[in-house]
Design a protein around this motif. Structure first.
Motif, short mmCIF file in Angstrom:
data_model
loop_
_atom_site.label_atom_id
_atom_site.label_comp_id
_atom_site.label_asym_id
_atom_site.label_seq_id
_atom_site.Cartn_x
_atom_site.Cartn_y
_atom_site.Cartn_z
N LYS A 5 -37.55 59.76 -6.95
CA LYS A 5 -36.28 59.69 -7.53
C LYS A 5 -35.19 59.37 -6.52
O LYS A 5 -34.68 60.26 -5.87
N ARG A 7 -32.39 58.70 -7.36
CA ARG A 7 -31.19 59.38 -7.89
C ARG A 7 -30.91 60.68 -7.13
O ARG A 7 -29.75 61.02 -6.90
N THR A 8 -31.95 61.39 -6.74
CA THR A 8 -31.77 62.64 -5.98
C THR A 8 -31.07 62.36 -4.67
O THR A 8 -30.16 63.10 -4.27
N GLN A 11 -27.34 61.42 -5.37
CA GLN A 11 -26.52 62.59 -5.67
C GLN A 11 -26.17 63.34 -4.39
O GLN A 11 -25.04 63.81 -4.22
N PHE A 12 -27.13 63.42 -3.47
CA PHE A 12 -26.88 64.13 -2.23
C PHE A 12 -25.84 63.40 -1.38
O PHE A 12 -24.91 64.02 -0.87
N ILE A 80 -39.61 62.67 -4.06
CA ILE A 80 -38.57 63.43 -3.38
C ILE A 80 -38.62 64.85 -3.95
O ILE A 80 -38.46 65.04 -5.14
N ARG A 81 -38.83 65.82 -3.07
CA ARG A 81 -38.92 67.21 -3.52
C ARG A 81 -37.67 68.01 -3.18
O ARG A 81 -37.32 68.95 -3.86
#
Length: 97
Positions: A5, A7-8, A11-12, A80-81
């Motif tokens: 992702k 997107r993760t 966002q960060f 992505i974790r």
């Protein structure tokens, strides 16, 4: 490699703009990579930490942030974790997230 992702990461870096260029560079490297084993990752990212269950920790922005991914080598995919500060990283179990 396929990265799940983006997107993760986006966002960060919206919250921490200083991480944007480093995360974009990491993403570009990961997308172009053909990692078949942890040794392939260590060849390019010497400071990466290899954990259990195919997890890898990358230092971002000169070790200011930590990125944890899970790599599925047979199906060239990276999940992505976690992405966060050292303090946030210290509060989680990197091998289970």
């Amino acid at each position: 490699m396929r990265v799940i992702k983006l997107r993760t990461l986006k966002q960060f870096w919206l919250e921490k703009p200083d991480a944007e260029n480093a995360l974009k560079a990491w993403y570009a490297e990961a997308r172009a990579a053909e990692w078949r084993s942890p040794a392939d990752i260590k060849e390019k990212f010497r400071s990466a930490s290899i954990l259990q269950d195919s997890r890898v920790v990358f230092n971002i922005c000169g070790n200011k942030y930590r990125l944890i991914v899970k790599v599925i080598y047979p199906f060239p995919t990276i999940y992505i974790r976690f992405i966060g500060t050292h303090k946030e990283y210290d509060a989680i179990n990197a091998e289970e997230i």
